[in-house]
Every structure is written in structure tokens, then in C-alpha cells.
Write a protein that holds these residues in place. Structure first.
Motif, PDB file in Angstrom:
ATOM      1  N   LYS A 238      54.424 111.834 -33.700  1.00  9.28           N
ATOM      2  CA  LYS A 238      54.829 111.159 -32.523  1.00  9.28           C
ATOM      3  C   LYS A 238      56.224 110.755 -33.162  1.00  9.28           C
ATOM      4  CE  LYS A 238      50.404 109.196 -30.967  1.00  9.28           C
ATOM      5  NZ  LYS A 238      49.752 108.174 -30.777  1.00  9.28           N
ATOM      6  N   LYS A 239      57.244 110.859 -32.173  1.00  6.33           N
ATOM      7  CA  LYS A 239      58.513 110.581 -32.622  1.00  6.33           C
ATOM      8  C   LYS A 239      58.935 109.115 -32.478  1.00  6.33           C
ATOM      9  CE  LYS A 239      59.841 115.107 -31.258  1.00  6.33           C
ATOM     10  NZ  LYS A 239      60.441 116.176 -30.674  1.00  6.33           N
ATOM     11  N   ASP A 240      58.005 108.249 -31.937  1.00 10.17           N
ATOM     12  CA  ASP A 240      58.617 106.800 -31.540  1.00 10.17           C
ATOM     13  C   ASP A 240      57.691 106.111 -32.610  1.00 10.17           C
ATOM     14  OD1 ASP A 240      55.947 107.353 -30.342  1.00 10.17           O
ATOM     15  OD2 ASP A 240      56.514 105.922 -28.755  1.00 10.17           O
ATOM     16  N   TYR A 241      57.113 106.693 -33.710  1.00 10.33           N
ATOM     17  CA  TYR A 241      56.394 105.742 -34.679  1.00 10.33           C
ATOM     18  C   TYR A 241      57.116 104.597 -35.094  1.00 10.33           C
ATOM     19  CZ  TYR A 241      58.703 107.553 -38.679  1.00 10.33           C
ATOM     20  OH  TYR A 241      59.726 108.061 -39.521  1.00 10.33           O
ATOM     21  N   LEU A 242      58.131 104.710 -35.541  1.00 13.62           N
ATOM     22  CA  LEU A 242      59.079 103.652 -35.871  1.00 13.62           C
ATOM     23  C   LEU A 242      59.328 102.580 -34.842  1.00 13.62           C
ATOM     24  CD1 LEU A 242      60.532 102.430 -38.423  1.00 13.62           C
ATOM     25  CD2 LEU A 242      62.519 103.596 -37.723  1.00 13.62           C
ATOM     26  N   GLU A 243      59.595 102.865 -33.590  1.00 12.92           N
ATOM     27  CA  GLU A 243      59.887 101.846 -32.601  1.00 12.92           C
ATOM     28  C   GLU A 243      58.543 101.136 -32.329  1.00 12.92           C
ATOM     29  OE1 GLU A 243      60.381 102.356 -27.860  1.00 12.92           O
ATOM     30  OE2 GLU A 243      61.674 103.593 -29.192  1.00 12.92           O
ATOM     31  N   GLY A 244      57.484 101.653 -32.410  1.00 17.28           N
ATOM     32  CA  GLY A 244      56.075 100.943 -32.481  1.00 17.28           C
ATOM     33  C   GLY A 244      55.835 100.099 -33.379  1.00 17.28           C
ATOM     34  N   PHE A 245      56.297 100.449 -34.492  1.00 18.52           N
ATOM     35  CA  PHE A 245      56.055  99.553 -35.764  1.00 18.52           C
ATOM     36  C   PHE A 245      57.067  98.435 -35.867  1.00 18.52           C
ATOM     37  CE2 PHE A 245      57.543  98.247 -39.985  1.00 18.52           C
ATOM     38  CZ  PHE A 245      56.323  98.007 -40.612  1.00 18.52           C
ATOM     39  N   LEU A 246      58.311  98.486 -35.409  1.00 19.29           N
ATOM     40  CA  LEU A 246      59.221  97.652 -35.215  1.00 19.29           C
ATOM     41  C   LEU A 246      58.854  96.544 -33.848  1.00 19.29           C
ATOM     42  CD1 LEU A 246      62.482  99.415 -36.028  1.00 19.29           C
ATOM     43  CD2 LEU A 246      61.290  97.836 -37.491  1.00 19.29           C
ATOM     44  N   SER A 247      58.371  96.838 -33.130  1.00 20.52           N
ATOM     45  CA  SER A 247      58.020  95.940 -31.934  1.00 20.52           C
ATOM     46  C   SER A 247      56.828  95.125 -32.106  1.00 20.52           C
ATOM     47  CB  SER A 247      57.725  97.076 -30.686  1.00 20.52           C
ATOM     48  OG  SER A 247      56.593  97.794 -30.972  1.00 20.52           O
ATOM     49  N   GLN A 248      56.069  95.461 -33.363  1.00 14.96           N
ATOM     50  CA  GLN A 248      54.747  94.793 -33.477  1.00 14.96           C
ATOM     51  C   GLN A 248      55.315  93.159 -33.820  1.00 14.96           C
ATOM     52  OE1 GLN A 248      52.795  96.572 -36.650  1.00 14.96           O
ATOM     53  NE2 GLN A 248      51.710  98.041 -34.998  1.00 14.96           N
ATOM     54  N   LYS A 249      54.544  92.157 -33.411  1.00 15.02           N
ATOM     55  CA  LYS A 249      54.994  90.847 -33.727  1.00 15.02           C
ATOM     56  C   LYS A 249      54.420  90.531 -35.046  1.00 15.02           C
ATOM     57  CE  LYS A 249      56.648  89.707 -29.824  1.00 15.02           C
ATOM     58  NZ  LYS A 249      57.892  90.003 -29.713  1.00 15.02           N
ATOM     59  N   PRO A 250      54.843  89.683 -36.014  1.00 11.40           N
ATOM     60  CA  PRO A 250      54.282  89.460 -37.404  1.00 11.40           C
ATOM     61  C   PRO A 250      53.091  88.469 -37.126  1.00 11.40           C
ATOM     62  CG  PRO A 250      56.565  88.376 -36.831  1.00 11.40           C
ATOM     63  CD  PRO A 250      56.149  89.120 -35.945  1.00 11.40           C
ATOM     64  N   ALA A 251      52.160  88.847 -38.004  1.00 10.25           N
ATOM     65  CA  ALA A 251      50.778  87.875 -38.082  1.00 10.25           C
ATOM     66  C   ALA A 251      51.054  86.402 -38.226  1.00 10.25           C
ATOM     67  CB  ALA A 251      50.012  88.482 -39.209  1.00 10.25           C
ATOM     68  N   GLU A 252      50.436  85.772 -37.248  1.00 11.22           N
ATOM     69  CA  GLU A 252      50.678  84.344 -37.573  1.00 11.22           C
ATOM     70  C   GLU A 252      50.053  83.739 -38.824  1.00 11.22           C
ATOM     71  OE1 GLU A 252      51.845  81.695 -35.005  1.00 11.22           O
ATOM     72  OE2 GLU A 252      52.391  83.664 -34.102  1.00 11.22           O
ATOM     73  N   VAL A 253      50.929  82.821 -39.412  1.00 10.54           N
ATOM     74  CA  VAL A 253      50.608  82.180 -40.686  1.00 10.54           C
ATOM     75  C   VAL A 253      49.820  80.838 -40.468  1.00 10.54           C
ATOM     76  CG1 VAL A 253      51.376  81.321 -42.826  1.00 10.54           C
ATOM     77  CG2 VAL A 253      52.601  83.441 -41.967  1.00 10.54           C
ATOM     78  N   GLY A 254      48.705  80.617 -41.031  1.00  8.94           N
ATOM     79  CA  GLY A 254      47.979  79.488 -40.734  1.00  8.94           C
ATOM     80  C   GLY A 254      48.930  78.325 -41.191  1.00  8.94           C
ATOM     81  N   SER A 255      48.877  77.089 -40.932  1.00  6.38           N
ATOM     82  CA  SER A 255      49.574  76.240 -41.047  1.00  6.38           C
ATOM     83  C   SER A 255      49.132  75.652 -42.813  1.00  6.38           C
ATOM     84  CB  SER A 255      49.356  74.873 -40.402  1.00  6.38           C
ATOM     85  OG  SER A 255      48.193  74.104 -40.350  1.00  6.38           O
ATOM     86  N   GLY A 256      48.063  76.041 -43.105  1.00  2.88           N
ATOM     87  CA  GLY A 256      47.574  75.796 -44.438  1.00  2.88           C
ATOM     88  C   GLY A 256      47.842  76.726 -45.467  1.00  2.88           C
ATOM     89  N   GLU A 257      48.290  77.713 -45.094  1.00  2.00           N
ATOM     90  CA  GLU A 257      48.589  78.973 -46.066  1.00  2.00           C
ATOM     91  C   GLU A 257      49.883  78.970 -46.616  1.00  2.00           C
ATOM     92  OE1 GLU A 257      47.537  82.489 -44.162  1.00  2.00           O
ATOM     93  OE2 GLU A 257      45.573  81.564 -43.185  1.00  2.00           O
ATOM     94  N   PRO A 258      50.430  79.579 -47.841  1.00  2.00           N
ATOM     95  CA  PRO A 258      51.559  79.587 -48.041  1.00  2.00           C
ATOM     96  C   PRO A 258      52.646  80.046 -46.963  1.00  2.00           C
ATOM     97  CG  PRO A 258      50.196  80.223 -49.966  1.00  2.00           C
ATOM     98  CD  PRO A 258      49.319  80.201 -48.585  1.00  2.00           C
ATOM     99  N   GLY A 259      53.677  79.448 -46.615  1.00  2.00           N
ATOM    100  CA  GLY A 259      54.525  79.646 -45.628  1.00  2.00           C
ATOM    101  C   GLY A 259      54.232  78.983 -44.329  1.00  2.00           C
ATOM    102  N   GLY A 260      53.262  78.423 -44.185  1.00  2.00           N
ATOM    103  CA  GLY A 260      52.752  77.588 -43.062  1.00  2.00           C
ATOM    104  C   GLY A 260      53.355  75.982 -43.134  1.00  2.00           C
ATOM    105  N   ALA A 261      53.299  75.556 -42.163  1.00  2.00           N
ATOM    106  CA  ALA A 261      54.345  74.116 -42.013  1.00  2.00           C
ATOM    107  C   ALA A 261      53.506  73.013 -42.828  1.00  2.00           C
ATOM    108  CB  ALA A 261      54.315  73.654 -40.581  1.00  2.00           C
ATOM    109  N   LEU A 262      52.195  72.993 -42.731  1.00  2.00           N
ATOM    110  CA  LEU A 262      51.474  72.036 -43.581  1.00  2.00           C
ATOM    111  C   LEU A 262      51.554  72.314 -45.020  1.00  2.00           C
ATOM    112  CD1 LEU A 262      49.875  69.663 -43.534  1.00  2.00           C
ATOM    113  CD2 LEU A 262      47.801  70.843 -43.227  1.00  2.00           C
ATOM    114  N   TYR A 263      51.501  73.465 -45.213  1.00  2.00           N
ATOM    115  CA  TYR A 263      51.658  73.786 -46.805  1.00  2.00           C
ATOM    116  C   TYR A 263      52.923  73.555 -47.491  1.00  2.00           C
ATOM    117  CZ  TYR A 263      51.443  76.965 -51.077  1.00  2.00           C
ATOM    118  OH  TYR A 263      51.540  77.436 -52.336  1.00  2.00           O
ATOM    119  N   GLU A 264      54.002  73.890 -46.503  1.00  2.00           N
ATOM    120  CA  GLU A 264      55.338  73.493 -46.908  1.00  2.00           C
ATOM    121  C   GLU A 264      55.390  71.912 -46.981  1.00  2.00           C
ATOM    122  OE1 GLU A 264      57.553  75.881 -48.349  1.00  2.00           O
ATOM    123  OE2 GLU A 264      56.078  77.427 -47.892  1.00  2.00           O
TER     124      GLU A 264
END
Length: 153
Positions: free
Chosen positions: A33-59
Motif C-alpha cells: 500500500k502506498k499510503d502506509y506512512l500517511e495512515g501511521f502519521l494520522s494515528q492519535k497517540p495512546a492516552e497516558v493514564g494520570s498515574g503513569e509516567p508522563g501523566g498529570a498526577l504522576y508528574e
């Protein structure tokens, strides 16, 4: 006696795979498929839980730990490398930490202060401090900022 060659041997022709050699029913499976990169880049990053590293509560818990200073060394306990781990589950925070030595003058008061400061973070219902001695603390556990502050870099 020396033998001479009149000409270099001819190189054999390299086999080539042409479209005619591939079965028509297999071509569809192998087509990329020629648009494989476009599909990858359009994905939203996974939500980080607030208690996980990078989350608001953890920070927020890490920021609270950075406000606690070792009385003998003018660097906060997080940058000193005294905090080995922070786990947050359903509003309960568990801080695993050590001290510079078992005979540290704040060995009795420091865990209580950490528990109080972490417990005061909005969103943390209760806090627990696990004081461990293995692995022992050494200056290599300090952050680069702490080493710079102490003139070790």
C-alpha cells in the motif's frame, strides 16, 4: 610453464523476476500500500493514564518530591537519585526510596515528610513510603543537574 587466457569468462546472466513470472492471484497479496506512512502519521497517540509516567498526577507527585531537600546536600531527593520508583494506583501512591546511608540523621523523619508531601498532592488519597537499602545509594544515581550543582561535572 605459464598459461595465458585469451579472454575473461563471460558473466552468467542474473535471473530476473518479471510480472509475467508471478501468478496473477499472488500479485494482489504482494502489492504494498502506498499510503502506509500517511495512515501511521494520522494515528492519535495512546492516552497516558494520570498515574503513569508522563501523566498529570504522576508528574505532580514527582514535582512534590523535587521540593524535598536532603539537609546535608543542597539538592532535592529526586535529583539525588534517592527515589527508586513511584507507583500510583486509584489515588494511592507508593514511593520506593532510599537514603544516602542507613545512619543518615533524617532516617526517621525523611520518610514521614515524603509521605506527607506526596499525600498532599491533589488527586492522591493516600501515600506510602517503602524505605529500602538494596541497591545501596551511590553518587552515580544522581541526575546530571545534581552533579552540576555539586560541582561533580
Amino acid at each position: 610453464m605459464v598459461e595465458e587466457a585469451s579472454a575473461a569468462p563471460e558473466k552468467p546472466e542474473r535471473p530476473r523476476l518479471t510480472d509475467a513470472d508471478v501468478r496473477s492471484d499472488m500479485r494482489e497479496d504482494f502489492e504494498r500500500k502506498k499510503d502506509y506512512l500517511e495512515g501511521f502519521l494520522s494515528q492519535k497517540p495512546a492516552e497516558v493514564g494520570s498515574g503513569e509516567p508522563g501523566g498529570a498526577l504522576y508528574e505532580a507527585v514527582i514535582d512534590a518530591l523535587k521540593e524535598i531537600y536532603d539537609p546535608e546536600i543542597p539538592v532535592n531527593i529526586y535529583d539525588l537519585g534517592l527515589v527508586y520508583g513511584v507507583e500510583i494506583d486509584a489515588g494511592h501512591a507508593i514511593v520506593t526510596m532510599t537514603l544516602t546511608t542507613p545512619h543518615c540523621p533524617v532516617a526517621e523523619s525523611m520518610p514521614g515528610e515524603v509521605e506527607m508531601r506526596v499525600g498532599a498532592v491533589p488527586g492522591v488519597g493516600s501515600a506510602e513510603v517503602n524505605l529500602v537499602w538494596d541497591p545501596p545509594w551511590d553518587p552515580q544515581k544522581m541526575s546530571d543537574e545534581a552533579k552540576l550543582e555539586l560541582g561533580m561535572l
